[in-house]
Enzyme design. Sequence first.
Site, PDB file in Angstrom:
ATOM      1  CB  THR A   1      -6.534   2.313  -5.173  1.00  0.00           C
ATOM      2  OG1 THR A   1      -5.695   1.214  -4.831  1.00  0.00           O
ATOM      3  CG2 THR A   1      -7.863   2.170  -4.454  1.00  0.00           C
TER       4      THR A   1
ATOM      5  CE1 TYR B   1      -6.479   4.735  -2.434  1.00  0.00           C
ATOM      6  CE2 TYR B   1      -4.823   4.489  -0.733  1.00  0.00           C
ATOM      7  CZ  TYR B   1      -6.054   4.170  -1.259  1.00  0.00           C
ATOM      8  OH  TYR B   1      -6.855   3.266  -0.621  1.00  0.00           O
TER       9      TYR B   1
ATOM     10  CG  HIS C   1     -11.217  -0.237  -0.805  1.00  0.00           C
ATOM     11  ND1 HIS C   1     -10.493   0.610  -1.600  1.00  0.00           N
ATOM     12  CD2 HIS C   1     -10.641  -0.163   0.411  1.00  0.00           C
ATOM     13  CE1 HIS C   1      -9.525   1.178  -0.893  1.00  0.00           C
ATOM     14  NE2 HIS C   1      -9.597   0.711   0.338  1.00  0.00           N
TER      15      HIS C   1
ATOM     16  CB  SER D   1      -0.875   0.005   1.265  1.00  0.00           C
ATOM     17  OG  SER D   1      -1.400   1.299   1.498  1.00  0.00           O
TER      18      SER D   1
ATOM     19  CE  LYS E   1      -6.973  -3.168  -3.922  1.00  0.00           C
ATOM     20  NZ  LYS E   1      -7.782  -2.306  -3.067  1.00  0.00           N
TER      21      LYS E   1
END
Length: 417
Positions: free
Chosen positions: A172, A146, A306, A112, A282
């Site tokens: 994402t 992100y 998610h 992440s 995603k």
Amino acid sequence: MSRQQRLVPISLADLEHNAHTTMDLNALDYYRSGANDMQTLRDNQDAFSRLRLRPRILRDVSKVDTQIKLLGHSVGSPICIAPTAMQRLAHDAGEKATARAASRAKKCMILSSWSTTNAEDTISAGREIPVDDQTPGLPLFWFQVYVYKDRAMTETLVRRVEKAGYKALVITVDTPFLGRRLADVRNVFKLPPHMSIANFETKDSKVTMANVLDQPDNKLEAAANQVLKNQGDNNAAQGNNTKVVRQESSLAAYVVSQIDPTLNWKDIEWIRSITKLPIVVKGVLTAEDAKLAADAGCNGILVSNHGGRQLDGVLATIDALPEVLDAVKGRNVEVYLDGGVRKGTDVLKALALGAKAVFLGRPVLWGLAHDGEEGVALTLNLIQQEFELAMALAGCRQVTDITRDLVQYGADGRSKL
Ligand SMILES: Cc1cc2nc3c(=O)[nH]c(=O)nc-3n(C[C@H](O)[C@H](O)[C@H](O)COP(=O)(O)O)c2cc1C
Ligand SMILES: O=C(O)C(=O)c1ccccc1
């Protein structure tokens, strides 16, 4: 689940149970929550149970091989690790422990961008595990991005992870704002001050939620007000100077202050222009968006809601998978799934419907909370063993034997096939 006795874990459900008995409530609630009524959170798992298997027999399953390729790189299994933020909330060794366990298990890990260990240190930890000549692509790490309001910062991060050895960017696209997780709102969820959002740390400054959000200027207030406004709380958010009248999850405020909600398909083109890495989107749940993703030249689509944490009431991912696969049939794009994968038979069902691989979110966190690297290794081994057994019992020797005729919907026929 109430606080009960710890179990000797022999399934992912046991590891979850144990995490519920031991973890601090701020972190546990953050990890386990779905958005709003948590309908989608439940449905992700329930939907797997609605599918039934059609096993084949007498096929010599004395040896089962789970090796596959992901975007050209060999991995030991189609079971992979989804990106989850802030893993040091579960265990002090955090992302490094997950990386080592992933390498040991020959599995792909997505880090992440909101990790509590930076991208370089995480991949280095994964590389401490000796590689095996049989699977030369390992260890395989992908990086989740992100897209931040600050594009220069986004670009710097992309260049850093490319240099560090990550092999794909996972963008994402379902989080222009954070979904409303009621427990986090009640707990006023915060990252503990001694942990940092490590990818944005510099020599001189540590980025913690506290120092981004608890600053004397009005940024936090503006961000929190924006969250409330998005949620229709007009009372709290009339104009820029209004005081915050209700406390919020700091994470939601942090997301508003950092992530760019204007994100659109043009930005995917922009990312394509700044990197040579393959791009995975995603958060795709419809045929329409799957087509657009393929048109935009994306290399992979991760069918994801998610973990039920964003828009509540959307389809379970295993129910959305067929339309996505149909939409990109014949196109050069790999399709993966995450959400509610907890058992070997779930993996088998997802692959039978056509997913190339599946990703685990929460179960990895439960393993981490159980016993750091060993706990994550346990999570991965338990589901890997279940998957191999399910393959054998269904008559599959290798992943290419897992075909569509292995599943049907419900007990009453195959109407949706
Ligand atoms: C605690 C937690 C943190 C997460 N953080 C991220 C994140 O930083 N980026 C992201 O793209 N997805 C994030 N996700 C979503 C996961 O990548 C994944 O889509 C989801 O957890 C899969 O569902 P599962 O938990 O049922 O396996 C997070 C999920 C959880 C539970
Ligand atoms: O909590 C999450 O689900 C998540 O994806 C997230 C989003 C932004 C920052 C940190 C985590």
